[in-house]
Design a protein around this motif. Structure first.
Motif, PDB file in Angstrom:
ATOM      1  N   ASN A 188       1.551   4.807  -2.767  1.00  0.00           N
ATOM      2  CA  ASN A 188       1.207   5.594  -3.954  1.00  0.00           C
ATOM      3  C   ASN A 188       1.077   4.721  -5.190  1.00  0.00           C
TER       4      ASN A 188
ATOM      5  N   ARG B 163      -8.851   9.744  -2.049  1.00  0.00           N
ATOM      6  CA  ARG B 163      -7.579   9.065  -2.298  1.00  0.00           C
ATOM      7  C   ARG B 163      -7.156   9.144  -3.764  1.00  0.00           C
TER       8      ARG B 163
ATOM      9  N   TYR C 213       6.198   5.643  -6.649  1.00  0.00           N
ATOM     10  CA  TYR C 213       5.044   4.742  -6.667  1.00  0.00           C
ATOM     11  C   TYR C 213       5.379   3.307  -6.257  1.00  0.00           C
TER      12      TYR C 213
ATOM     13  N   ARG D 152       0.840  -1.198   0.000  1.00  0.00           N
ATOM     14  CA  ARG D 152       0.000   0.000   0.000  1.00  0.00           C
ATOM     15  C   ARG D 152       0.871   1.242   0.000  1.00  0.00           C
TER      16      ARG D 152
ATOM     17  N   SER E 163      -8.495   3.313 -11.258  1.00  0.00           N
ATOM     18  CA  SER E 163      -8.151   4.249 -10.179  1.00  0.00           C
ATOM     19  C   SER E 163      -9.068   4.036  -8.980  1.00  0.00           C
TER      20      SER E 163
ATOM     21  N   ALA F 127      -7.949   2.841  -5.222  1.00  0.00           N
ATOM     22  CA  ALA F 127      -8.312   3.629  -4.041  1.00  0.00           C
ATOM     23  C   ALA F 127      -9.070   2.765  -3.029  1.00  0.00           C
TER      24      ALA F 127
ATOM     25  N   ASP G 283     -13.401  10.266  -4.778  1.00  0.00           N
ATOM     26  CA  ASP G 283     -12.729   9.608  -3.666  1.00  0.00           C
ATOM     27  C   ASP G 283     -11.535  10.479  -3.279  1.00  0.00           C
TER      28      ASP G 283
ATOM     29  N   ASN H 234      -6.155  11.508  -6.885  1.00  0.00           N
ATOM     30  CA  ASN H 234      -5.714  12.806  -7.385  1.00  0.00           C
ATOM     31  C   ASN H 234      -5.876  12.766  -8.904  1.00  0.00           C
TER      32      ASN H 234
ATOM     33  N   ASP I  10      -2.587   8.668  -8.243  1.00  0.00           N
ATOM     34  CA  ASP I  10      -2.479   9.730  -9.238  1.00  0.00           C
ATOM     35  C   ASP I  10      -3.076   9.158 -10.517  1.00  0.00           C
TER      36      ASP I  10
ATOM     37  N   GLN J 135      -3.126   5.648  -2.517  1.00  0.00           N
ATOM     38  CA  GLN J 135      -3.261   7.050  -2.916  1.00  0.00           C
ATOM     39  C   GLN J 135      -2.932   7.073  -4.401  1.00  0.00           C
TER      40      GLN J 135
END
Length: 177
Positions: A37, A78, A96, A35, A49, A53, A76, A80, A60, A58
């Protein structure tokens, strides 16, 4: 990509919002990733995505389509949601735990993907194979491009879900420590 490309993808995501299931290869191999990025390249409608999440990452989520990104933004905390042309966007280095590249192809990103993953990070890649098309992979190309990684799974197989391509490739690899 150009503004014309953005318009093409915007039109696609205005018309087609039905597919909300995550990629099968992502579902099957998510357990490998620690867990932290995650990066979803060319995230489209955000199906992968949202899945990441929900699994505690988290995320991107990057796409050129402002329609897709606007639909994803705010769903969400979480996630971005980043509206960027991936042809000019730079992947942050050593950020990541997992990078997913599902049905998108840009060879320029290969070195950035390698640098963007943390040691032990997971790359999940799904794309099409066609020797004649620049935007498709050639057989074994990912094995060569990511030869410094530990390959967990690799398969090239006939496509049943596409009328444009004959073969897909599925690739899961871990960046060596």
């Amino acid at each position: 990509m150009t503004e014309q490309d953005r318009e093409k993808w915007n039109l696609k995501y205005l018309k087609n919002r039905k597919n909300s299931d995550p990629s099968e290869i992502l579902e099957k191999y998510i357990f490998l990733a620690s867990r932290g990025n995650a990066l979803d390249l060319a995230c489209g409608n955000g199906r992968n995505s949202r899945f990441l999440a929900q699994k505690g990452f988290q995320v991107d989520a990057v796409d050129i389509s402002n329609i897709a990104i606007n639909n994803l933004a705010g769903q969400d905390p979480r996630i971005n949601a980043i509206c960027q042309d991936i042809d000019t966007w730079q992947i942050p280095q050593d950020r990541y735990q997992i990078i997913i590249n599902i049905r998108f192809m840009d060879r320029r990103l290969f070195p950035m993907i390698q640098k963007g993953l943390k040691p032990g990070g997971i790359l999940i890649f799904e794309s099409f194979i066609d020797k004649k098309k620049e935007y498709c992979l050639t057989p074994n190309e990912l094995l060569k491009a990511f030869e410094s990684f530990h390959v967990v799974y690799y398969e090239e197989k006939k496509v049943e879900h596409s009328d444009k391509f004959d073969q897909s490739v599925y690739f899961v690899a871990i960046k060596k420590v």
